[in-house]
Design a protein around this motif. Structure first.
Motif, PDB file in Angstrom:
ATOM      1  N   ASP A 150      36.111  59.288  41.102  1.00 31.34           N
ATOM      2  CA  ASP A 150      35.499  58.107  40.493  1.00 31.34           C
ATOM      3  C   ASP A 150      36.357  57.504  39.382  1.00 31.34           C
ATOM      4  OD1 ASP A 150      34.528  60.629  39.231  1.00 31.34           O
ATOM      5  OD2 ASP A 150      33.533  59.243  37.837  1.00 31.34           O
ATOM      6  N   HIS A 151      37.326  58.259  38.845  1.00 26.98           N
ATOM      7  CA  HIS A 151      38.258  57.702  37.873  1.00 26.98           C
ATOM      8  C   HIS A 151      39.132  56.608  38.492  1.00 26.98           C
ATOM      9  CE1 HIS A 151      37.893  61.621  35.491  1.00 26.98           C
ATOM     10  NE2 HIS A 151      37.415  60.653  34.709  1.00 26.98           N
ATOM     11  N   PHE A 152      39.311  56.658  39.801  1.00 27.58           N
ATOM     12  CA  PHE A 152      40.197  55.738  40.497  1.00 27.58           C
ATOM     13  C   PHE A 152      39.464  54.596  41.199  1.00 27.58           C
ATOM     14  CE2 PHE A 152      42.180  59.917  40.367  1.00 27.58           C
ATOM     15  CZ  PHE A 152      43.351  59.606  39.702  1.00 27.58           C
ATOM     16  N   ALA A 153      38.137  54.545  41.096  1.00 26.91           N
ATOM     17  CA  ALA A 153      37.334  53.552  41.814  1.00 26.91           C
ATOM     18  C   ALA A 153      37.758  52.121  41.481  1.00 26.91           C
ATOM     19  CB  ALA A 153      35.855  53.755  41.512  1.00 26.91           C
ATOM     20  N   ASP A 154      38.118  51.848  40.237  1.00 23.94           N
ATOM     21  CA  ASP A 154      38.499  50.487  39.847  1.00 23.94           C
ATOM     22  C   ASP A 154      39.843  50.062  40.430  1.00 23.94           C
ATOM     23  OD1 ASP A 154      36.198  50.313  38.355  1.00 23.94           O
ATOM     24  OD2 ASP A 154      37.181  50.803  36.459  1.00 23.94           O
ATOM     25  N   PHE A 155      40.601  50.986  40.973  1.00 24.54           N
ATOM     26  CA  PHE A 155      41.941  50.684  41.463  1.00 24.54           C
ATOM     27  C   PHE A 155      42.042  50.677  42.986  1.00 24.54           C
ATOM     28  CE2 PHE A 155      42.194  52.788  37.354  1.00 24.54           C
ATOM     29  CZ  PHE A 155      42.827  51.795  36.624  1.00 24.54           C
ATOM     30  N   GLU A 156      40.930  50.853  43.675  1.00 21.50           N
ATOM     31  CA  GLU A 156      40.951  50.957  45.134  1.00 21.50           C
ATOM     32  C   GLU A 156      41.393  49.679  45.832  1.00 21.50           C
ATOM     33  OE1 GLU A 156      37.081  52.288  46.237  1.00 21.50           O
ATOM     34  OE2 GLU A 156      37.531  54.379  45.764  1.00 21.50           O
ATOM     35  N   ASN A 157      41.144  48.519  45.264  1.00 26.37           N
ATOM     36  CA  ASN A 157      41.418  47.256  45.949  1.00 26.37           C
ATOM     37  C   ASN A 157      42.675  46.551  45.445  1.00 26.37           C
ATOM     38  OD1 ASN A 157      39.104  47.451  47.592  1.00 26.37           O
ATOM     39  ND2 ASN A 157      37.843  46.785  45.886  1.00 26.37           N
ATOM     40  N   LEU A 158      43.600  47.278  44.856  1.00 22.47           N
ATOM     41  CA  LEU A 158      44.857  46.673  44.424  1.00 22.47           C
ATOM     42  C   LEU A 158      45.729  46.355  45.632  1.00 22.47           C
ATOM     43  CD1 LEU A 158      45.799  48.924  41.376  1.00 22.47           C
ATOM     44  CD2 LEU A 158      44.871  46.606  41.332  1.00 22.47           C
ATOM     45  N   PRO A 159      46.559  45.327  45.547  1.00 20.94           N
ATOM     46  CA  PRO A 159      47.452  45.011  46.670  1.00 20.94           C
ATOM     47  C   PRO A 159      48.417  46.161  46.946  1.00 20.94           C
ATOM     48  CG  PRO A 159      47.546  43.309  44.965  1.00 20.94           C
ATOM     49  CD  PRO A 159      46.713  44.418  44.444  1.00 20.94           C
ATOM     50  N   GLU A 160      48.700  46.400  48.205  1.00 18.50           N
ATOM     51  CA  GLU A 160      49.600  47.491  48.578  1.00 18.50           C
ATOM     52  C   GLU A 160      51.042  47.167  48.235  1.00 18.50           C
ATOM     53  OE1 GLU A 160      49.199  49.131  52.451  1.00 18.50           O
ATOM     54  OE2 GLU A 160      47.054  48.741  52.492  1.00 18.50           O
ATOM     55  N   GLY A 161      51.821  48.198  47.867  1.00 17.46           N
ATOM     56  CA  GLY A 161      53.247  48.068  47.670  1.00 17.46           C
ATOM     57  C   GLY A 161      53.665  47.323  46.422  1.00 17.46           C
ATOM     58  N   GLU A 162      52.751  46.975  45.567  1.00 19.59           N
ATOM     59  CA  GLU A 162      53.091  46.232  44.360  1.00 19.59           C
ATOM     60  C   GLU A 162      53.297  47.210  43.204  1.00 19.59           C
ATOM     61  OE1 GLU A 162      52.575  42.660  43.758  1.00 19.59           O
ATOM     62  OE2 GLU A 162      52.075  42.150  45.824  1.00 19.59           O
ATOM     63  N   GLU A 163      54.279  46.924  42.383  1.00 21.93           N
ATOM     64  CA  GLU A 163      54.514  47.733  41.190  1.00 21.93           C
ATOM     65  C   GLU A 163      53.845  47.039  40.015  1.00 21.93           C
ATOM     66  OE1 GLU A 163      58.402  49.750  40.808  1.00 21.93           O
ATOM     67  OE2 GLU A 163      58.976  48.295  42.341  1.00 21.93           O
ATOM     68  N   LEU A 164      52.535  47.138  39.957  1.00 20.03           N
ATOM     69  CA  LEU A 164      51.761  46.392  38.970  1.00 20.03           C
ATOM     70  C   LEU A 164      51.923  46.911  37.548  1.00 20.03           C
ATOM     71  CD1 LEU A 164      48.500  46.014  41.064  1.00 20.03           C
ATOM     72  CD2 LEU A 164      50.321  44.339  40.743  1.00 20.03           C
ATOM     73  N   ASP A 165      52.396  48.118  37.394  1.00 22.64           N
ATOM     74  CA  ASP A 165      52.541  48.668  36.042  1.00 22.64           C
ATOM     75  C   ASP A 165      53.920  48.391  35.433  1.00 22.64           C
ATOM     76  OD1 ASP A 165      53.399  52.139  36.723  1.00 22.64           O
ATOM     77  OD2 ASP A 165      53.811  50.328  37.841  1.00 22.64           O
ATOM     78  N   ARG A 166      54.770  47.665  36.109  1.00 21.73           N
ATOM     79  CA  ARG A 166      56.096  47.353  35.594  1.00 21.73           C
ATOM     80  C   ARG A 166      56.219  45.871  35.331  1.00 21.73           C
ATOM     81  NH1 ARG A 166      60.892  49.643  38.484  1.00 21.73           N
ATOM     82  NH2 ARG A 166      61.738  49.063  36.477  1.00 21.73           N
ATOM     83  N   PRO A 167      56.302  45.484  34.069  1.00 20.27           N
ATOM     84  CA  PRO A 167      56.384  44.056  33.767  1.00 20.27           C
ATOM     85  C   PRO A 167      57.648  43.385  34.277  1.00 20.27           C
ATOM     86  CG  PRO A 167      56.722  45.353  31.786  1.00 20.27           C
ATOM     87  CD  PRO A 167      56.333  46.309  32.885  1.00 20.27           C
ATOM     88  N   ASP A 168      58.701  44.160  34.533  1.00 22.87           N
ATOM     89  CA  ASP A 168      59.965  43.574  34.980  1.00 22.87           C
ATOM     90  C   ASP A 168      60.118  43.625  36.500  1.00 22.87           C
ATOM     91  OD1 ASP A 168      62.303  46.339  34.501  1.00 22.87           O
ATOM     92  OD2 ASP A 168      60.204  46.344  35.072  1.00 22.87           O
ATOM     93  N   SER A 169      59.068  44.022  37.229  1.00 21.95           N
ATOM     94  CA  SER A 169      59.192  44.101  38.680  1.00 21.95           C
ATOM     95  C   SER A 169      59.197  42.708  39.286  1.00 21.95           C
ATOM     96  CB  SER A 169      58.037  44.923  39.265  1.00 21.95           C
ATOM     97  OG  SER A 169      56.815  44.262  39.070  1.00 21.95           O
ATOM     98  N   GLY A 170      59.812  42.609  40.448  1.00 23.99           N
ATOM     99  CA  GLY A 170      59.777  41.331  41.139  1.00 23.99           C
ATOM    100  C   GLY A 170      61.068  40.846  41.488  1.00 23.99           C
TER     101      GLY A 170
END
Length: 68
Positions: A48-68
């Motif tokens: 249940d700690h991860f429930a809020d993160f289940e619908n994130l887009p796949e393959g994205e590095e969302l925790d890296r501000p310099d990604s892309g």
């Protein structure tokens, strides 16, 4: 501005390659604390700690501000 978790200096550390740390030295100090078990997760992680993160887009590095 954020505070470096190791030395507590303030700055735009996410703009550096060591973010959120201000330097490689502070990053290694923090790693050493985890390896020596001075830092640890206070409770076991449950699904249940991860429930809020289940619908994130796949393959994205969302925790890296310099990604892309």
């Amino acid at each position: 501005a954020v505070r470096c978790p190791a030395c507590k200096r303030s700055g735009d550390w996410f703009a550096t390659r060591w973010g959120p740390f201000c330097s490689e030295r502070c990053k290694l100090i923090d790693l050493g604390k985890w390896l020596n078990e001075e830092n640890k997760v206070s409770e076991p992680l449950r699904p249940d700690h991860f429930a809020d993160f289940e619908n994130l887009p796949e393959g994205e590095e969302l925790d890296r501000p310099d990604s892309g």
